[in-house]
Design a protein around this motif. Structure first.
Motif, PDB file in Angstrom:
ATOM      1  N   ARG B  76       0.518  -1.242  -0.034  1.00 39.40           N
ATOM      2  CA  ARG B  76       0.026  -0.127  -0.155  1.00 39.40           C
ATOM      3  C   ARG B  76       0.973   1.365   0.219  1.00 39.40           C
ATOM      4  O   ARG B  76       2.093   1.133   0.197  1.00 39.40           O
ATOM      5  CB  ARG B  76      -0.997   0.004   1.329  1.00 39.40           C
ATOM      6  CG  ARG B  76      -1.930  -1.302   0.888  1.00 39.40           C
ATOM      7  CD  ARG B  76      -2.880  -1.343   2.243  1.00 39.40           C
ATOM      8  NE  ARG B  76      -3.574  -0.044   2.413  1.00 39.40           N
ATOM      9  CZ  ARG B  76      -3.131   0.499   3.582  1.00 39.40           C
ATOM     10  NH1 ARG B  76      -2.217  -0.015   4.401  1.00 39.40           N
ATOM     11  NH2 ARG B  76      -3.722   1.569   4.101  1.00 39.40           N
ATOM     12  N   ASP B  77       0.135   2.335  -0.290  1.00 39.11           N
ATOM     13  CA  ASP B  77       0.941   3.626  -0.337  1.00 39.11           C
ATOM     14  C   ASP B  77       1.549   4.268   1.021  1.00 39.11           C
ATOM     15  O   ASP B  77       1.069   5.433   1.428  1.00 39.11           O
ATOM     16  CB  ASP B  77       0.061   4.634  -1.019  1.00 39.11           C
ATOM     17  CG  ASP B  77       0.689   5.791  -1.371  1.00 39.11           C
ATOM     18  OD1 ASP B  77       2.024   5.882  -1.739  1.00 39.11           O
ATOM     19  OD2 ASP B  77      -0.192   6.836  -1.612  1.00 39.11           O
ATOM     20  N   VAL B  78       2.254   3.639   1.875  1.00 39.19           N
ATOM     21  CA  VAL B  78       2.497   4.046   3.087  1.00 39.19           C
ATOM     22  C   VAL B  78       3.756   3.347   3.546  1.00 39.19           C
ATOM     23  O   VAL B  78       3.803   2.107   3.394  1.00 39.19           O
ATOM     24  CB  VAL B  78       1.162   4.046   4.136  1.00 39.19           C
ATOM     25  CG1 VAL B  78       0.897   2.364   4.301  1.00 39.19           C
ATOM     26  CG2 VAL B  78       1.719   4.287   5.348  1.00 39.19           C
ATOM     27  N   MET B  79       4.845   4.059   3.966  1.00 41.90           N
ATOM     28  CA  MET B  79       6.175   3.748   4.183  1.00 41.90           C
ATOM     29  C   MET B  79       5.814   3.136   5.598  1.00 41.90           C
ATOM     30  O   MET B  79       5.136   3.917   6.639  1.00 41.90           O
ATOM     31  CB  MET B  79       6.879   4.868   4.075  1.00 41.90           C
ATOM     32  CG  MET B  79       8.301   4.383   4.221  1.00 41.90           C
ATOM     33  SD  MET B  79       8.884   3.043   2.999  1.00 41.90           S
ATOM     34  CE  MET B  79       9.322   4.038   1.585  1.00 41.90           C
ATOM     35  N   ARG B  80       6.616   2.159   6.130  1.00 40.12           N
ATOM     36  CA  ARG B  80       6.749   1.706   7.498  1.00 40.12           C
ATOM     37  C   ARG B  80       8.146   1.643   7.852  1.00 40.12           C
ATOM     38  O   ARG B  80       9.107   1.703   7.214  1.00 40.12           O
ATOM     39  CB  ARG B  80       5.802   0.307   7.612  1.00 40.12           C
ATOM     40  CG  ARG B  80       4.490   0.605   7.446  1.00 40.12           C
ATOM     41  CD  ARG B  80       3.756  -0.705   7.276  1.00 40.12           C
ATOM     42  NE  ARG B  80       3.871  -1.308   8.821  1.00 40.12           N
ATOM     43  CZ  ARG B  80       2.856  -2.215   9.073  1.00 40.12           C
ATOM     44  NH1 ARG B  80       1.930  -2.647   8.098  1.00 40.12           N
ATOM     45  NH2 ARG B  80       2.843  -2.816  10.174  1.00 40.12           N
ATOM     46  N   TYR B  81       8.488   1.843   9.188  1.00 35.60           N
ATOM     47  CA  TYR B  81       9.709   1.843   9.726  1.00 35.60           C
ATOM     48  C   TYR B  81      10.035   0.688  10.680  1.00 35.60           C
ATOM     49  O   TYR B  81       9.188   0.269  11.251  1.00 35.60           O
ATOM     50  CB  TYR B  81       9.981   3.304  10.418  1.00 35.60           C
ATOM     51  CG  TYR B  81       9.434   4.547   9.229  1.00 35.60           C
ATOM     52  CD1 TYR B  81      10.542   4.855   8.549  1.00 35.60           C
ATOM     53  CD2 TYR B  81       8.274   5.000   9.191  1.00 35.60           C
ATOM     54  CE1 TYR B  81      10.309   5.752   7.457  1.00 35.60           C
ATOM     55  CE2 TYR B  81       8.179   5.860   8.240  1.00 35.60           C
ATOM     56  CZ  TYR B  81       8.925   6.282   7.394  1.00 35.60           C
ATOM     57  OH  TYR B  81       8.742   7.076   6.444  1.00 35.60           O
ATOM     58  N   ASP B  82      11.267   0.479  10.708  1.00 33.09           N
ATOM     59  CA  ASP B  82      11.943  -0.506  11.715  1.00 33.09           C
ATOM     60  C   ASP B  82      13.166  -0.377  12.295  1.00 33.09           C
ATOM     61  O   ASP B  82      13.991   0.233  11.743  1.00 33.09           O
ATOM     62  CB  ASP B  82      12.126  -1.698  10.635  1.00 33.09           C
ATOM     63  CG  ASP B  82      12.335  -3.077  11.204  1.00 33.09           C
ATOM     64  OD1 ASP B  82      12.538  -3.043  12.364  1.00 33.09           O
ATOM     65  OD2 ASP B  82      12.405  -4.118  10.390  1.00 33.09           O
ATOM     66  N   ALA B  83      13.056  -0.480  13.556  1.00 30.72           N
ATOM     67  CA  ALA B  83      14.429   0.026  14.381  1.00 30.72           C
ATOM     68  C   ALA B  83      15.266  -1.529  14.380  1.00 30.72           C
ATOM     69  O   ALA B  83      16.249  -1.365  14.954  1.00 30.72           O
ATOM     70  CB  ALA B  83      13.938   0.309  15.730  1.00 30.72           C
ATOM     71  N   VAL B  84      14.649  -2.646  13.967  1.00 27.17           N
ATOM     72  CA  VAL B  84      15.559  -3.840  14.021  1.00 27.17           C
ATOM     73  C   VAL B  84      16.426  -3.535  12.710  1.00 27.17           C
ATOM     74  O   VAL B  84      16.351  -3.768  11.640  1.00 27.17           O
ATOM     75  CB  VAL B  84      14.830  -5.106  13.997  1.00 27.17           C
ATOM     76  CG1 VAL B  84      15.697  -6.143  13.958  1.00 27.17           C
ATOM     77  CG2 VAL B  84      13.868  -5.225  15.023  1.00 27.17           C
TER      78      VAL B  84
END
Ligand SMILES: [Mn+2]
Ligand SMILES: [Mn+2]
Ligand SMILES: [Zn+2]
Ligand SMILES: [Zn+2]
Lengths: 140, 140
Positions: B76-84
DNA sequence: TTGTTATATGATAATAATTCTCCTTTGAAA
DNA sequence: TTTCAAAGGAGAATTATTATCATATAACAA
């Protein structure tokens, strides 16, 4: 890929055959470079000067939900499209937007075997896609 | 993860330590669910009612380009973020937006060995990410 | 501690890809 | 041919994200 074959693909899915659908599916097949909606528009504008942007998106959606094309996601805010429907992976250039297909049945079997025996707890695998990031040693 | 550790991570990268950067990095670590910018905003609004949306995006960009977090792309048109930050793969739910980490060193070694011997013509591999699509057998 | 300055933040406007709305056209079945 | 559900065209709306720019502040030095 002849126009008749493209027509048949569309008919097989129970969709109406329209000049726009033929042009768009043909463009994705011919471009063969995971084009964006805009790339497709540019390509077909020669023969279809009046096609609307919204039509391109609507056709892409119809083709994708009828499994005539696939959506390919990218790091950037733009969707790309793929007419190669057999299961395959992608090579992503780390320096440009280039994306190429990577087909490897030996690899698929290796992965299938690996997960068949090992499995993932509480997860039922449906599909596995590799994003292989790196640098192409050839131009294009 | 204590705030002091988070401060140190930011300092190590030569970035200024600000309350916004601490809050955002802390949120991504604590949420641990590949949050969107909006998820992060919701989470930190309690303690930072005046933070601007643009600041969240600017901080996310700064953290990502300094390798304190990673961007995770979705259908989908949305970025997600990951601290791993250690190399790992992702399990994508085919029915919802749920994304979970999948860490498997045996698999990484298998893939490394496979491509080391086989290679890909005219392509220099830098990284391989698996998108494993399927269904979770547990809720959350 | 205070002053200096480069950098970050906040408010808001702008952008860009995509979707929606609504009216018109058309493909295909009868 | 006629019929009409489905598809296309035009342009507005939406949504995530980015840009702009004035103000605030973290880091460093004096
Ligand atoms: Mn978008
Ligand atoms: Mn967007
Ligand atoms: Zn492909
Ligand atoms: Zn992850």
């Amino acid at each position: 890929m002849k126009v008749t074959e493209i027509r048949n693909k569309i008919i097989e899915k129970g969709l109406k055959v329209t000049p726009q659908r033929i042009a768009i599916l043909e463009a994705i097949i011919k471009l063969n470079n995971h084009p964006t909606a805009e790339n497709i528009l540019d390509y077909i504008r020669d023969n279809h000067p009046n096609i609307a942007t919204a039509t391109v998106y609507k056709v892409l959606d119809a083709l994708a939900s009828n499994k005539l094309i696939k959506k390919v996601k990218t790091e950037r805010d733009v969707m790309r499209y793929d007419a190669v429907m057999e299961s395959h992976h992608h090579l992503y250039c780390s320096e440009s937007d280039r994306i190429e297909d990577y087909k490897d049945n030996e690899l698929n079997e290796l992965l299938e075997k690996y997960f068949e025996t090992k499995g993932i707890p509480d997860f039922q695998i449906e599909d596995i896609k590799l994003q292989i990031i790196g640098k192409f040693m050839t131009n294009r």
